[in-house]
Enzyme design. Structure first.
Site, PDB file in Angstrom:
ATOM      1  N   LYS A 184     -75.244 -25.874 -15.234  1.00 16.72           N
ATOM      2  CA  LYS A 184     -74.916 -27.003 -16.110  1.00 16.72           C
ATOM      3  C   LYS A 184     -75.569 -28.227 -15.472  1.00 16.72           C
ATOM      4  CE  LYS A 184     -72.725 -30.147 -18.562  1.00 16.72           C
ATOM      5  NZ  LYS A 184     -73.147 -31.322 -17.764  1.00 16.72           N
ATOM      6  N   GLY A 246     -63.819 -31.898 -10.044  1.00 17.90           N
ATOM      7  CA  GLY A 246     -63.580 -30.623  -9.382  1.00 17.90           C
ATOM      8  C   GLY A 246     -62.182 -30.097  -9.621  1.00 17.90           C
ATOM      9  N   GLU A 265     -66.849 -28.936  -4.003  1.00 13.13           N
ATOM     10  CA  GLU A 265     -66.941 -29.921  -2.924  1.00 13.13           C
ATOM     11  C   GLU A 265     -66.746 -31.279  -3.555  1.00 13.13           C
ATOM     12  OE1 GLU A 265     -68.339 -32.964  -1.460  1.00 13.13           O
ATOM     13  OE2 GLU A 265     -70.294 -32.022  -1.172  1.00 13.13           O
ATOM     14  N   CYS A 302     -71.568 -37.725   0.109  1.00 12.69           N
ATOM     15  CA  CYS A 302     -70.201 -37.216   0.252  1.00 12.69           C
ATOM     16  C   CYS A 302     -69.685 -37.394   1.675  1.00 12.69           C
ATOM     17  CB  CYS A 302     -70.133 -35.753  -0.154  1.00 12.69           C
ATOM     18  SG  CYS A 302     -71.352 -34.706   0.659  1.00 12.69           S
ATOM     19  N   GLU A 393     -61.101 -41.547  -1.400  1.00 15.16           N
ATOM     20  CA  GLU A 393     -62.524 -41.882  -1.364  1.00 15.16           C
ATOM     21  C   GLU A 393     -62.870 -42.965  -2.375  1.00 15.16           C
ATOM     22  OE1 GLU A 393     -66.843 -39.590  -1.656  1.00 15.16           O
ATOM     23  OE2 GLU A 393     -65.198 -38.951  -2.958  1.00 15.16           O
TER      24      GLU A 393
END
Length: 500
Positions: A184, A246, A265, A302, A393
Site C-alpha cells: 500500500k 499502527g 513500528e 522515528c 512522541e
C-alpha cells in the site's frame, strides 16, 4: 521514463476506480502532474488473491531464486538513475544527498538479504535424529523447518520514500522469506512508489516467477488499507508510521475471524539521559550533538531524541542554553506534507499550553508551504511525572528538556516512560553507579540502548534491534531493520518421523 499512475496488480496495470489524487510538492503546496487512482475493493481482492496463488510457487522456489530476485530489484532501482531521486525530492522535499544515501541503503538491504539466502544458515532445517534405544522412551526423529507465512501487506512510510517503502526493509525481508508482497503505497510520494514498483515488476518477470509475487496499490483513504487488512487471504501486515495508524491496523487485524500479526513500528520519544559528570565535562559537545540530532531531517526520524533529561547541577544552565542556541540558529526545514506539518504545529501548541512547560527556543519557520522551525521546551521532573502527554512522541524538530532535582527523580523519569525504540545514556566513568542503576530500567523499555552518541541513524546489521515495547512497536520480539527482520514472516513447522 513515464510514471504509471495506475496500480501494479500481478504484473498488469489497473485503473478501474473513478476517484484519483495527486502528489503535492511540500515546498510550494502545488499539485504534481499525474492523477493516481484510488484502489477499488475489486482491485484489492485481485491483488491479494494473486498473491495467494503465487505464494505456493514462491514457497517452493529455492533460496537462490529469491536471492536473484532481490539482486535484480536492487539493480533495477539503481538503473532508474536520477529520475527516481528527482521525483522523490519533488514529492517529499528531502534533499538529494539524503535521498541518494537512502537509495544506497535500500539497495544494500536487498543485497544483504540476497547474501543471507545464499549463505543458507538461517534457513537450514534443524534435525534431531531418532534414538530407539533411549530410556525410558525412544526418541522420535524430528526436523524443524521455517516456512513462509504467506501474503504480506506492506504499508509504505511517509518519511522514508525508499528505505521503508515499496522496496524497503519490510518488502525485502518478506520476499527473502518467500512471501508475496502487496504494498500500500504512501500517498505523499506515489510517483516514487510507482517507479520502484516498475523495477520490481520487471525483476519478477525476468525470473519467470508468478506475477502475483508483487503488487502495488495506491490510495489516500483509510478504506484502502482497511480492506487490504480485512482480506481473508492475507497473512501478515508490516507498517511504519504513526501510533494512531499502527494501532488502528493492529486492532483491525485482531478483530478478523482469523487474526493475523501486525508488525508495526510506531515511533517513540527516544529519551537521552545526561549524567552529572558528562553534564559538567561535555555540556557544549552534548548540546551540539543532541540539537543537531533533533533538527536532522526536520526531526522526521522515528529515532529523533524527543526528551533530554538531566539532574540540575554543574553545567545544567549551559546545556540548556546550548541546545536553545542551536534551535534558534537552526535553519527552517520543509516537512513531508501539510497534514504532518499541521500535526507538528498543533502538538507544539498543546505541549506549550501544559502548566509548568516553558518554551525556551523556537527556530525560524521559513517561507515555504510546509516549512517549520525547531522548538525546545523545558519542564521539571515533577511536572513530567504528573503529565503523561509529555512522554508521547511529537513528530518533528522538537525536544523536551526535563530537569530533575536528584538521582531518584531521574530514575523515576525513566520508570514512567512507555516503550521506546531507543534510549541513550551520556556518561563518564565517574557516573558508573548512576549509569548502572539506570541501565536495567531502560532495558525494560527500549529495543536499543546507546552509551554515548545520538540515536538517529540505524545501522543495517545482523546485530541491530529496531523495535521496542508498546507503543514503540506492536511486538518487541522482532526488528524491522537488519537481517533478523526476516523472522517476522517465517512460521516454524516440526516434521516427526519423516524420512527426508
Amino acid at each position: 521514463m513515464s510514471i504509471e499512475t495506475g496500480h501494479w496488480i500481478a504484473g498488469e496495470l489497473s485503473r478501474e476506480g473513478d476517484e484519483s489524487f495527486h502528489a503535492i510538492d511540500p515546498s510550494t503546496g502545488d499539485s504534481i502532474g499525474g492523477a493516481f487512482c484510488e484502489a477499488t475493493p475489486v482491485e484489492i481482492d485481485r491483488a491479494v488473491r494473486s498473491a495467494e496463488e503465487a505464494a505456493r510457487a514462491l514457497r517452493h522456489a529455492s533460496p537462490m531464486v529469491r536471492a536473484d530476485l532481490l539482486d535484480r530489484i536492487a539493480d533495477g532501482i539503481e538503473a532508474l538513475g536520477d529520475e527516481l531521486l528527482e521525483r522523490s525530492h519533488l514529492e517529499t522535499a528531502l534533499p538529494l544527498p539524503r535521498l541518494t544515501m537512502e537509495r544506497g541503503r535500500t539497495c544494500g538491504q536487498l543485497r544483504a538479504f540476497a547474501t543471507e539466502l545464499r549463505d543458507g544458515d538461517r534457513f537450514a532445517p534443524l534435525h534431531i535424529p531418532a534414538d530407539p534405544a533411549r530410556e525410558p522412551l525412544p526418541r522420535p526423529d524430528l526436523t524443524r523447518r521455517a516456512l513462509p507465512i504467506g501474503p504480506v501487506a506492506v504499508f509504505g512510510a511517509s518519511n522514508f520514500p525508499l528505505a521503508f517503502s515499496v522496496a524497503g526493509g519490510d518488502t525485502a525481508s518478506a520476499l527473502a522469506a518467500g512471501c508475496p508482497v502487496i504494498v500500500k503505497g504512501h500517498p505523499l510520494h506515489p510517483g516514487t512508489s510507482a517507479l520502484v514498483a516498475g523495477a520490481i515488476v520487471e525483476a519478477v518477470a525476468a525470473l519467470s516467477l508468478p506475477a502475483g509475487v508483487f503488487s502495488l496499490l495506491h490510495g489516500r483513504h483509510h478504506e484502502v488499507g482497511a480492506a487490504l487488512v480485512d482480506h481473508p487471504s492475507l497473512r501478515a501486515v508490516a507498517f511504519t508510521g504513526s501510533c494512531a495508524g499502527g494501532t488502528a491496523l493492529f486492532r483491525r487485524a485482531g478483530e478478523r475471524t482469523i487474526p493475523i500479526p501486525v508488525f508495526a513500528e510506531m515511533g517513540s520519544v527516544n529519551p537521552v539521559f545526561v549524567l552529572p559528570s558528562a553534564l559538567a565535562d561535555r555540556h557544549r559537545e552534548i548540546a551540539d550533538l543532541l540539537a543537531g540530532s533533533v533538527l536532522l531531517g526536520v526531526g522526521q526520524f522515528c529515532t529523533n531524541p524527543g526528551l533530554i533529561a538531566w539532574i540540575d547541577g554543574e553545567g545544567s544552565d549551559l546545556l540548556l542554553a546550548g541546545i536553545a542556541a542551536r534551535m534558534l540558529d537552526g535553519p527552517a526545514g520543509v516537512m513531508l506534507g501539510t497534514e504532518i506539518r499541521d500535526h507538528y504545529e498543533s502538538g507544539v501548541t498543546r505541549r506549550g499550553a501544559i502548566a509548568g512547560v516553558e518554551e525556551m527556543a523556537r527556530g525560524p519557520r521559513g517561507g515555504e508551504a510546509c516549512s517549520v522551525g525547531g522548538v525546545l521546551h523545558r519542564v521539571d521532573a515533577l511536572t513530567l511525572l504528573s503529565e503523561p502527554a509529555l512522554t508521547e512522541e511529537l513528530f518533528g524538530p522538537a525536544t523536551l528538556a526535563v530537569i530533575a532535582r536528584d538521582a531518584e527523580e531521574l530514575l523515576e523519569i525513566a520508570r514512567v516512560l512507555p516503550g521506546q525504540l531507543t534510549a541513550t545514556i551520556q556518561a563518564e566513568p565517574r557516573d558508573v553507579t548512576l549509569r548502572e542503576a539506570l541501565r536495567p530500567i531502560l532495558e525494560e523499555r527500549c529495543g536499543r540502548l546507546l552509551l554515548g552518541g545520538a540515536p538517529t541513524g540505524v545501522e543495517v546489521s545482523p546485530a541491530m534491534q529496531h523495535g521496542g515495547p508498546w507503543p514503540a512497536t506492536t511486538d518487541a520480539r522482532f526488528t524491522s531493520v537488519g537481517l533478523a527482520a526476516i523472522e517476522r514472516f517465517l512460521r516454524p513447522v516440526c516434521y516427526q518421523g519423516w524420512e527426508e
